[in-house]
Design an enzyme around this catalytic site. Structure first.
Site, PDB file in Angstrom:
ATOM      1  N   ARG A 247      47.894  47.634  39.799  1.00 50.99           N
ATOM      2  CA  ARG A 247      46.445  47.746  39.687  1.00 50.99           C
ATOM      3  C   ARG A 247      46.111  48.721  38.562  1.00 50.99           C
ATOM      4  O   ARG A 247      46.699  49.803  38.457  1.00 50.99           O
ATOM      5  CB  ARG A 247      45.827  48.240  41.009  1.00 50.99           C
ATOM      6  CG  ARG A 247      45.806  47.188  42.117  1.00 50.99           C
ATOM      7  CD  ARG A 247      44.859  46.058  41.762  1.00 50.99           C
ATOM      8  NE  ARG A 247      44.695  45.066  42.813  1.00 50.99           N
ATOM      9  CZ  ARG A 247      45.364  43.921  42.884  1.00 50.99           C
ATOM     10  NH1 ARG A 247      46.282  43.642  41.957  1.00 50.99           N
ATOM     11  NH2 ARG A 247      45.139  43.065  43.853  1.00 50.99           N
ATOM     12  N   GLU A 276      38.671  45.083  33.318  1.00 51.95           N
ATOM     13  CA  GLU A 276      39.146  43.762  32.895  1.00 51.95           C
ATOM     14  C   GLU A 276      37.972  42.801  32.787  1.00 51.95           C
ATOM     15  O   GLU A 276      37.269  42.613  33.783  1.00 51.95           O
ATOM     16  CB  GLU A 276      40.188  43.231  33.888  1.00 51.95           C
ATOM     17  CG  GLU A 276      41.457  44.072  33.934  1.00 51.95           C
ATOM     18  CD  GLU A 276      42.495  43.496  34.900  1.00 51.95           C
ATOM     19  OE1 GLU A 276      42.292  42.366  35.424  1.00 51.95           O
ATOM     20  OE2 GLU A 276      43.509  44.163  35.142  1.00 51.95           O
ATOM     21  N   HIS A 295      46.747  40.357  32.807  1.00 53.45           N
ATOM     22  CA  HIS A 295      46.794  40.231  34.272  1.00 53.45           C
ATOM     23  C   HIS A 295      47.357  38.853  34.653  1.00 53.45           C
ATOM     24  O   HIS A 295      46.723  38.069  35.367  1.00 53.45           O
ATOM     25  CB  HIS A 295      45.408  40.431  34.888  1.00 53.45           C
ATOM     26  CG  HIS A 295      45.461  40.824  36.336  1.00 53.45           C
ATOM     27  ND1 HIS A 295      44.464  41.549  36.948  1.00 53.45           N
ATOM     28  CD2 HIS A 295      46.395  40.597  37.295  1.00 53.45           C
ATOM     29  CE1 HIS A 295      44.771  41.740  38.226  1.00 53.45           C
ATOM     30  NE2 HIS A 295      45.948  41.176  38.460  1.00 53.45           N
TER      31      HIS A 295
END
Length: 334
Positions: A247, A276, A295
């Site tokens: 994370r 993000e 990601h």
């Protein structure tokens, strides 16, 4: 007597965050129809939330990939009974609010473990051998000799794992096969449990000082926010590598960028960021020896199949009056 409402399942999916629909429909065949609601994976205004709440009306279930489940959204969804998160982490869901509103929350632990572990190893090798930089120079600059960078081997190096859950233990197994020494910090495991996984247990400060590669696999909680900050980096080996496929908020990105510029850190590879998509003006883009991926740890066909099937199967169990396998909370009212 009023007609009984037909239950239906909302799946949040977008082009950037797709959900494999075949296993979802298979798990829910004969139980409930499925519709897609393109909830964005970013904070939205009250007006936007109200618009999406209308699209969710009547849904008893949400299979949540992108999007956030907030108290204000829950207040507008009286029929909602379950939120099945498309993944292991549930930080995009206000679990406490769900508990108060009588909404069950589930996740899919371990479903993405192989994919994320393999990406983690790939990031480590890429840092060690400077593969992306060399490939770029050969392909776009038509360079050859100057693109042949001298890297280092993983064998004999020490890997430090912050959290040794489903993903961390897979990373441990892969890295041991490469001849690495594997240490770990995980307050949720006993010394005996850590050793049974082939991981030498350490306290965090000792792990920071010992690791040639520090790989993060912890969830985002108040206790892990900016776990790797300026003070933590100062305790790390000079020239060590940092990998984060967990994370984004675990890392203080400004402190990390400064450490890369000073040479305190030898390199960093991040598959997750605090924001993000990231701010183009973020200091991470000016930092040397950094590898950024979008990601994509769980973005494999096999992983997406497993997660979709796991999440949808728990929704099916709930709608059939059975207990889901991977519940996170116990709602206080139904």
């Amino acid at each position: 007597m009023p007609a009984k409402k037909r239950q239906w399942v909302a799946v949040t999916a977008t082009d950037d965050f797709p959900v494999k629909m075949k296993p979802v429909r298979e798990a829910l065949r004969g139980i409930a129809p499925v519709r897609t609601v393109p909830l964005p994976f970013s904070p939205i205004s009250a007006a936007e939330e109200k618009k999406f709440a209308k699209q969710f009306q009547g849904a008893t279930s949400i299979l949540l990939r992108p999007g956030y489940v907030t108290p204000t959204l829950l207040h507008q969804l009286p029929d909602l009974k379950i939120v099945a998160v498309h993944g292991a982490g549930v930080d995009q869901v206000d679990v406490e609010a769900c508990t108060e509103y009588g909404v069950l929350v589930t996740n899919a632990p371990g479903a993405n473990a192989d994919s994320v572990a393999e990406l983690t190893l790939g990031l480590m090798i890429s840092l060690a051998r400077q593969i992306p930089r060399s490939a770029w120079q050969v392909h776009y600059e038509k360079a050859w000799g100057e693109a042949r960078h001298t890297g280092s081997e993983l064998r004999g190096k020490t890997l430090g794992l912050v959290a040794v859950g489903q993903i961390g233990r897979r990373v441990a197994g892969l890295c041991k096969a490469f001849g690495m020494k594997v240490c770990g910090f995980d307050p949720g495991l006993t010394t005996k449990e850590m050793r049974s996984l082939g991981v030498r247990p350490m306290q965090l400060d000792a792990l920071l000082a010992a690791s040639d590669y520090l790989s993060l696999h912890a969830p985002h909680t108040p206790a892990t926010y900016h776990l790797i900050d300026r003070k933590a980096i100062a305790k790390m080996k000079r020239g060590a590598f940092l990998i984060n496929a967990a994370r984004g908020p675990l890392v203080d990105e400004l402190a990390m960028a400064q450490a890369l510029k000073s040479g305190r850190l030898g390199g960093a590879a991040l598959d997750v960021l605090e924001g993000e998509p990231p701010d183009p003006k973020s200091p991470i883009f000016d930092a040397p020896n950094i590898l950024l991926t979008p990601h994509m740890g769980g973005s494999t066909g096999e992983c997406l199949d497993r997660i979709a099937s796991t999440a949808a199967s728990d929704i099916a169990r709930m709608l059939q009056g059975k207990q889901p396998k991977y519940r996170i909370n116990r709602p206080r009212r139904s």
